[in-house]
Design a protein around this motif. Structure first.
Motif, PDB file in Angstrom:
ATOM      1  N   VAL A 168       0.843  -1.199   0.000  1.00 13.61           N
ATOM      2  CA  VAL A 168       0.000   0.000   0.000  1.00 13.61           C
ATOM      3  C   VAL A 168       0.876   1.246   0.000  1.00 13.61           C
ATOM      4  O   VAL A 168       0.649   2.200  -0.756  1.00 13.61           O
ATOM      5  N   ASN A 169       1.904   1.232   0.847  1.00 13.62           N
ATOM      6  CA  ASN A 169       2.802   2.381   0.934  1.00 13.62           C
ATOM      7  C   ASN A 169       3.516   2.629  -0.389  1.00 13.62           C
ATOM      8  O   ASN A 169       3.718   3.781  -0.796  1.00 13.62           O
ATOM      9  N   ALA A 170       3.918   1.553  -1.061  1.00 14.51           N
ATOM     10  CA  ALA A 170       4.594   1.696  -2.351  1.00 14.51           C
ATOM     11  C   ALA A 170       3.668   2.331  -3.384  1.00 14.51           C
ATOM     12  O   ALA A 170       4.084   3.187  -4.173  1.00 14.51           O
ATOM     13  N   ARG A 171       2.413   1.920  -3.372  1.00 14.75           N
ATOM     14  CA  ARG A 171       1.440   2.517  -4.297  1.00 14.75           C
ATOM     15  C   ARG A 171       1.264   4.004  -4.004  1.00 14.75           C
ATOM     16  O   ARG A 171       1.251   4.830  -4.920  1.00 14.75           O
ATOM     17  N   GLU A 172       1.156   4.342  -2.719  1.00 15.45           N
ATOM     18  CA  GLU A 172       0.973   5.740  -2.355  1.00 15.45           C
ATOM     19  C   GLU A 172       2.209   6.579  -2.644  1.00 15.45           C
ATOM     20  O   GLU A 172       2.099   7.793  -2.864  1.00 15.45           O
ATOM     21  N   ALA A 173       3.371   5.937  -2.666  1.00 13.88           N
ATOM     22  CA  ALA A 173       4.613   6.655  -2.985  1.00 13.88           C
ATOM     23  C   ALA A 173       4.802   6.847  -4.482  1.00 13.88           C
ATOM     24  O   ALA A 173       5.785   7.472  -4.897  1.00 13.88           O
ATOM     25  N   GLY A 174       3.894   6.306  -5.291  1.00 17.35           N
ATOM     26  CA  GLY A 174       3.932   6.559  -6.728  1.00 17.35           C
ATOM     27  C   GLY A 174       4.648   5.529  -7.567  1.00 17.35           C
ATOM     28  O   GLY A 174       4.885   5.763  -8.763  1.00 17.35           O
ATOM     29  N   PHE A 175       4.977   4.377  -6.992  1.00 19.02           N
ATOM     30  CA  PHE A 175       5.662   3.361  -7.782  1.00 19.02           C
ATOM     31  C   PHE A 175       4.726   2.722  -8.795  1.00 19.02           C
ATOM     32  O   PHE A 175       3.520   2.585  -8.564  1.00 19.02           O
ATOM     33  N   ASP A 176       5.296   2.300  -9.923  1.00 22.69           N
ATOM     34  CA  ASP A 176       4.528   1.621 -10.965  1.00 22.69           C
ATOM     35  C   ASP A 176       4.250   0.169 -10.608  1.00 22.69           C
ATOM     36  O   ASP A 176       3.384  -0.459 -11.216  1.00 22.69           O
ATOM     37  N   GLY A 177       4.998  -0.372  -9.653  1.00 25.32           N
ATOM     38  CA  GLY A 177       4.819  -1.741  -9.220  1.00 25.32           C
ATOM     39  C   GLY A 177       5.855  -2.085  -8.168  1.00 25.32           C
ATOM     40  O   GLY A 177       6.617  -1.226  -7.718  1.00 25.32           O
ATOM     41  N   VAL A 178       5.866  -3.356  -7.768  1.00 27.20           N
ATOM     42  CA  VAL A 178       6.824  -3.815  -6.768  1.00 27.20           C
ATOM     43  C   VAL A 178       7.486  -5.104  -7.234  1.00 27.20           C
ATOM     44  O   VAL A 178       6.915  -5.872  -8.013  1.00 27.20           O
ATOM     45  N   GLU A 179       8.699  -5.307  -6.741  1.00 28.12           N
ATOM     46  CA  GLU A 179       9.385  -6.583  -6.929  1.00 28.12           C
ATOM     47  C   GLU A 179       9.653  -7.175  -5.555  1.00 28.12           C
ATOM     48  O   GLU A 179      10.264  -6.531  -4.689  1.00 28.12           O
ATOM     49  N   ILE A 180       9.204  -8.395  -5.331  1.00 32.41           N
ATOM     50  CA  ILE A 180       9.417  -9.100  -4.076  1.00 32.41           C
ATOM     51  C   ILE A 180      10.747  -9.837  -4.170  1.00 32.41           C
ATOM     52  O   ILE A 180      10.965 -10.645  -5.076  1.00 32.41           O
TER      53      ILE A 180
END
Length: 386
Positions: A168-180
């Motif tokens: 959620v935090n990554a989305r709010e920070a404006g990232f296009d996606g995440v890598e686990i």
């Protein structure tokens, strides 16, 4: 065959302008509180001509910290700091995913909350591996990883929720996606390894479904928060980095995980490996470092998303040769991106690559060895045919 400089769309959702990936690299440039800053925004913005930038790994909680001065994604200040980064990359027409990790046993009490023991899949220590932490005199440097305590079953379930909030935090920070980050001997890798994971609860033991359960629960959380086309997973098949024991079930685990990630619609699988060279190299040493075409073809068949190959690439020619196998879709470059912010342009036009001074990789001297590398002057270079 795919061309290194042609576009790609990840998961049918995220358009990339080329098939070049900036691999995640820890650079220890955060501000107090593990907060990303304007210097980091400049660094990533300079490299926005990559098709995809994957950031250095970000901690999901104070307990996940294994290296001093690495960023987090669990406080408001950290989210705001990362927003500086994503805004700058997007101003430069780039695409950026946040790599998220928990280091597990690869930590030291000096980095942990209240000086507690690192968190591990078991109590087995990474006996031969170091982390970047404070020594007995309080000085930063490389020290041996601490002895972990085994995570309780309920703590693992709680940690899934911690990751969910990080997404959620990554989305709010404006990232296009995440890598686990499921590679290189960190917590997910520790769980998946059949030799190291001797747990007897639902997160361990002989069954691959149990050893990979933690990763899959976190992937499910990421997909719920971001959508499947905005989630990637990094794995290091057969890797022994960070004192990981050689795993006789590594191939079985890789294929199972590939199939499961495909079912979940994950956008990409980021594999860290070197391809088996020609000749008779069937030794234990080589099997620990390489994956052969046959196994990679099985991964390709099991996983319908994009496959990123990260394996010491340093030139346009060997990157294109890897794409020409038809087994991978994108090529990740690591160290070449340190001294070459315009790496994509240099590769495309055949311009020479600069070399970075290794002593500046983790320096605290501001822009030195970080954002002070020039782009290549177009007017002084002979253009290479595309």
């Amino acid at each position: 065959m795919a061309h290194l400089f042609e576009p790609q769309v990840l998961g049918g959702t995220v358009p990339l302008k080329n098939r070049i990936v900036m691999a995640p690299m820890t650079r220890t440039r955060t501000s107090e509180g593990d907060v990303p800053n304007e210097l980091m925004a400049t660094y990533y913005g300079q490299r926005a001509s990559a098709g995809l930038i994957v950031t250095e790994a970000a901690d999901v909680a104070p307990s996940s910290k294994g290296y001093a001065l690495t960023p987090g994604i669990y406080t408001q200040a950290q989210r705001q700091g990362w927003r500086l980064v994503t805004d700058e990359v997007h101003r430069n027409n780039g695409t950026i995913f946040l790599q998220i990790w928990h280091v597990g046993r690869m930590a030291h009490p000096s980095l942990m909350p209240n000086g507690e023991a690192p968190w591990g899949v078991t109590e087995e220590r990474a006996e031969n591996s170091d982390v970047f932490a404070h020594d007995a005199d309080g000085k930063l440097g490389y020290v041996r990883a601490g002895r972990p305590r085994s995570l309780r079953t309920d703590e693992i379930s709680a940690l899934v929720e911690t990751f969910s909030q990080a997404f959620v935090n990554a989305r709010e920070a404006g990232f296009d996606g995440v890598e686990i980050h499921g590679a290189n001997g960190y917590l997910f890798d520790q769980f998946m390894n059949s030799v190291l994971n001797t747990r007897t609860d639902r997160y361990g033991g002989a069954r691959v479904e149990d050893r990979t359960r933690f990763l899959m629960e976190v992937v499910d959380a990421a997909v719920r928060q971001l959508g499947p086309g905005r989630v990637g997973v990094r794995l290091a098949p057969f890797g022994t980095f960070n004192s990981m024991p050689a795993d006789p079930l590594a191939a079985e685990t890789l294929l199972y995980v590939s199939e499961q990630l495909g079912r979940r619609g994950v956008a990409y699988l980021h594999l860290v490996y070197e391809l088996m060279p020609a000749g008779n190299m069937e030794t234990a040493e080589f099997k620990a470092r390489y994956i052969d075409h046959t196994l990679l073809a099985k991964v390709r068949a099991a996983f319908p998303g994009a496959i990123i190959w990260c394996g010491g690439f340093k030139s346009r020619d060997n990157a294109q040769a890897a794409l020409d196998t038809g087994l991978v879709d994108l090529i990740a470059f690591g160290r070449p991106y340190i001294a070459n912010p315009d790496l994509a342009e240099r590769l495309k036009h055949g311009w020479p690559l600069a070399e970075a001074d290794r002593s500046t990789y983790y320096t605290r001297r501001g822009e030195v060895g970080y954002t002070d590398f020039p782009t290549y002057p177009i007017e002084s270079s002979a253009r290479r045919p595309d």
